[in-house]
Design an enzyme around this catalytic site. Structure first.
Site, short mmCIF file in Angstrom:
data_model
loop_
_atom_site.label_atom_id
_atom_site.label_comp_id
_atom_site.label_asym_id
_atom_site.label_seq_id
_atom_site.Cartn_x
_atom_site.Cartn_y
_atom_site.Cartn_z
N HIS A 76 -67.44 -21.83 -41.24
CA HIS A 76 -67.73 -21.47 -39.86
C HIS A 76 -67.45 -22.65 -38.95
CE1 HIS A 76 -71.39 -23.73 -38.84
NE2 HIS A 76 -71.68 -23.66 -40.13
N CYS A 77 -67.36 -22.34 -37.67
CA CYS A 77 -67.24 -23.40 -36.65
C CYS A 77 -68.24 -23.00 -35.56
CB CYS A 77 -65.81 -23.49 -36.15
SG CYS A 77 -65.15 -21.91 -35.56
#
Ligand SMILES: Cc1cc2nc3c(=O)[nH]c(=O)nc-3n(C[C@H](O)[C@H](O)[C@H](O)COP(=O)(O)OP(=O)(O)OC[C@H]3O[C@@H](n4cnc5c(N)ncnc54)[C@H](O)[C@@H]3O)c2cc1C
Length: 565
Positions: A510-511
């Site tokens: 994820h970011c």
């Protein structure tokens, strides 16, 4: 001979039907019967009187009987209740409420638009107390307003987190009251999925509202109410907004067919089981074009659309009835929340195979001072890519995004159509690739198996089971708040640090909003990794999803710090 058209109910559906009939026939005799003191008022604007956004309750009434007569030559009889339909003789029996006299009127065509009444559950002790209000018309809102002012109310409880409950609650907050919103289900605003509803929950908490979910009202006293859990809530007044019951008594007593959802059954021309009687608005059930099942759609725009179609049909104008998908929007403090078609829950219930795309792009070019994230969740059918529904929430124009998708759904559009949709762009208005185009691109990637994703609703479980989570944001972002067991390999260092990523077990990336993690996944997949999952929504959505639940249910955090930017 001129036609005689009688209309029951003089607000959204009734007034529209009468006005349309007049435009089609200058010589018809048209009479509207309205039980209440006003016709043609803005039900939808009622809550805004509480905050004085609408300064005077009289402003809510758009036209009086004299104006109807003058402008449209339509006779409007307020405080006249239709108490029976005599189908054999084609008459209605009407009660003049002020003097109690009853009389009959004949009809060639009868249009029923009696609406729905607020539900006041009899099982709640104290439901008939003076401090309990249901809101349906101008008199109701004026009565509530007078009560809370005269009694110097400080704490007000609103029961029910649907459109009406949320709007009333927000306006009471703006008016300076301490408001508790109580919802028996686990979320407000059911057109939104549970994950999207958390964004609304956070907004309510941030704006100082007390929000209680998964708890019902048991007993109402003069200053306190008791919930099923035993919790006591201070409330000098209580607004009940737990839903409406379609007004079907008149139709039922006349032997008209009632549908499985409890609304009056109508055909594609809004004719009831008696072809000279039409029914429209909140009292009927409509055909859902996505599930092919009946549904109730208690909103103002369908009432007006149906009213026009019914009046048209009386005059032989055909209406192509394609069914409804149900589009709606609400403003909750600084957020606009719009939805159309099926959400994830509804698609599941309808047994339609589907997938979702969740994007959080900027609603304008991010250099612009008033650019904000916009959350768009798109539901599409697999493997066809047919659009099924969408939800959008943000400070910017969520409604416009949903209107575009609604237009495509009503034309059986697909992800490809949405991808190629030409939308207006200037940096102060939107982005060159609009949020809805982006949602389609993500949807197409998922549809074609370009990469895999997990929903953000799974993240807690991933953290608790110590799954391998890679956060590809830059170190500064990671240090400001991250998932408890996430390792930080920024996208900018990924190509040098690939050996740190395991190949023998699933890896969840994820970011901030899933865009950089998508880029990371593509790079890694090109280098032989085949065990990767993008976390839909990423850190921003995870925080928005987790925070309200942590507050409401007193849970342990799965992040070191929330970050909502
Ligand atoms: C507070 C509030 C906010 C809302 N906000 C929105 C919104 O933002 N967007 C949206 O799309 N929708 C909104 N709605 C819903 C929308 O107002 C309704 O869907 C719409 O008014 C339905 O139209 P209708 O003609 O079926 O019923 P109504 O507009 O309710 O009119 C029915 C009328 O029929 C009269 N009547 C009933 N029986 C008889 C009888 N036997 N004889 C004579 N008269 C009778 C009733 O007194 C009533 O005035 C809101 C509703 C409320 C109450």
């Amino acid at each position: 001979m001129s036609k005689r058209i009688l209309v029951v109910g003089g607000v959204a559906g009734g007034a529209s039907a009468a006005a349309r009939a007049r435009r089609l026939d200058e010589h018809a005799e048209i009479i509207v019967f309205e039980r209440g003191p006003h016709v043609s008022f803005s039900n939808c604007a009622l809550p805004y009187f509480l905050s004085r956004t609408v300064a005077d309750s009289a402003d809510l009434v758009m036209m009086d009987p004299a104006q109807f007569k003058k402008k449209y030559n339509i006779e409007v009889r307020t405080e006249n209740e239709v108490i029976a339909i005599n189908r054999e003789e084609k008459t209605v029996t009407v009660k003049n409420l002020p003097d109690g006299n009853e009389y009959k009127e004949t009809y060639d065509a009868l249009i029923l638009s009696p609406g729905g009444e607020p539900i006041l559950p009899g099982a709640i002790e104290g439901i008939r107390n003076d401090n309990v209000f249901g809101i349906r018309n101008v008199a109701d809102i004026a009565k509530l307003d007078a009560y809370i002012r005269d009694h110097k109310a400080e704490d007000i409880a609103v029961v029910g987190g649907g459109f009406i409950g949320c709007e009333i609650a927000e306006n009471l907050v703006h008016a300076g009251y301490k408001v508790t919103l109580i919802e028996a289900m686990d979320q407000v605003m059911t057109p939104f999925d549970y994950d999207m509803a958390q964004i609304l929950h956070k907004e309510m908490l941030d704006k100082g509202m007390t929000l209680i979910v998964k708890d019902g009202v048991k007993k109402i006293g003069s200053n306190v109410i008791e919930l099923s859990s035993g919790r006591q809530v201070k409330a000098d007044a209580v607004v009940m907004a737990v839903g409406i019951r379609p007004e079907t008594t008149l139709a039922k007593n006349a032997g008209l067919a009632i549908g499985e959802t409890g609304g009056i059954k109508v055909n594609a021309n809004f004719q009831t089981s008696d072809p000279s009687i039409y029914a429209v608005g909140d009292a009927i059930e409509v055909f859902n074009r996505l599930t092919c099942k009946p549904m109730r759609l208690a909103l103002a725009w369908p009432a007006q659309m149906e009213a026009r179609a019914a009046a048209d049909h009386i005059y032989g104008i055909r209406n192509q009835q394609k069914g409804f998908i149900g589009s709606s929007v609400i403003r909750i403090f600084s957020l606009l929340a719009a939805s159309t078609g099926l959400n994830e829950k509804a698609a599941k219930a309808a047994g339609i195979p589907f997938e979702i795309a969740y994007v959080i792009p900027s609603d304008k070019v991010s250099l612009m001072p008033d650019a904000h994230p916009i959350h768009v969740k798109l539901v599409f059918e697999t493997p066809t890519g047919r659009l099924l529904g969408a939800q959008a929430i943000g400070k910017g124009e969520a409604d416009r995004r949903i209107d575009v998708i609604a237009a495509l759904i009503s034309m059986d559009g697909t992800l490809e159509d949405l991808k190629n949709m030409e939308l207006c762009y200037a940096p102060v208005i939107s982005t060159a690739k609009d949020a809805v185009n982006m949602a389609a691109l993500v949807g197409l990637n998922l549809l074609h198996g370009v990469y895999r994703q997990v929903p953000l609703t799974n993240v807690r479980e991933l953290v608790e089971s110590n799954a391998c989570i890679v956060d590809v944001r830059e170190p500064g972002e990671y240090n400001a708040g991250h998932l408890l067991n996430a390792i930080n390999i920024p996208l900018s260092q990924l190509r040098q640090r690939m050996e740190e990523i395991p190949k023998d077990r699933p890896v969840y990336l994820h970011c901030r909003s899933s865009q950089r993690s998508y880029n990371a996944i593509m790079a890694l997949q090109h280098c032989g990794f085949d065990n990767l999952y993008n976390i839909a929504g990423s850190y921003l959505a995870i925080c928005l999803y987790e925070y309200p639940q942590d507050v409401l249910f007193n849970r342990e955090k799965i992040v070191t710090a929330y970050n909502f930017k």
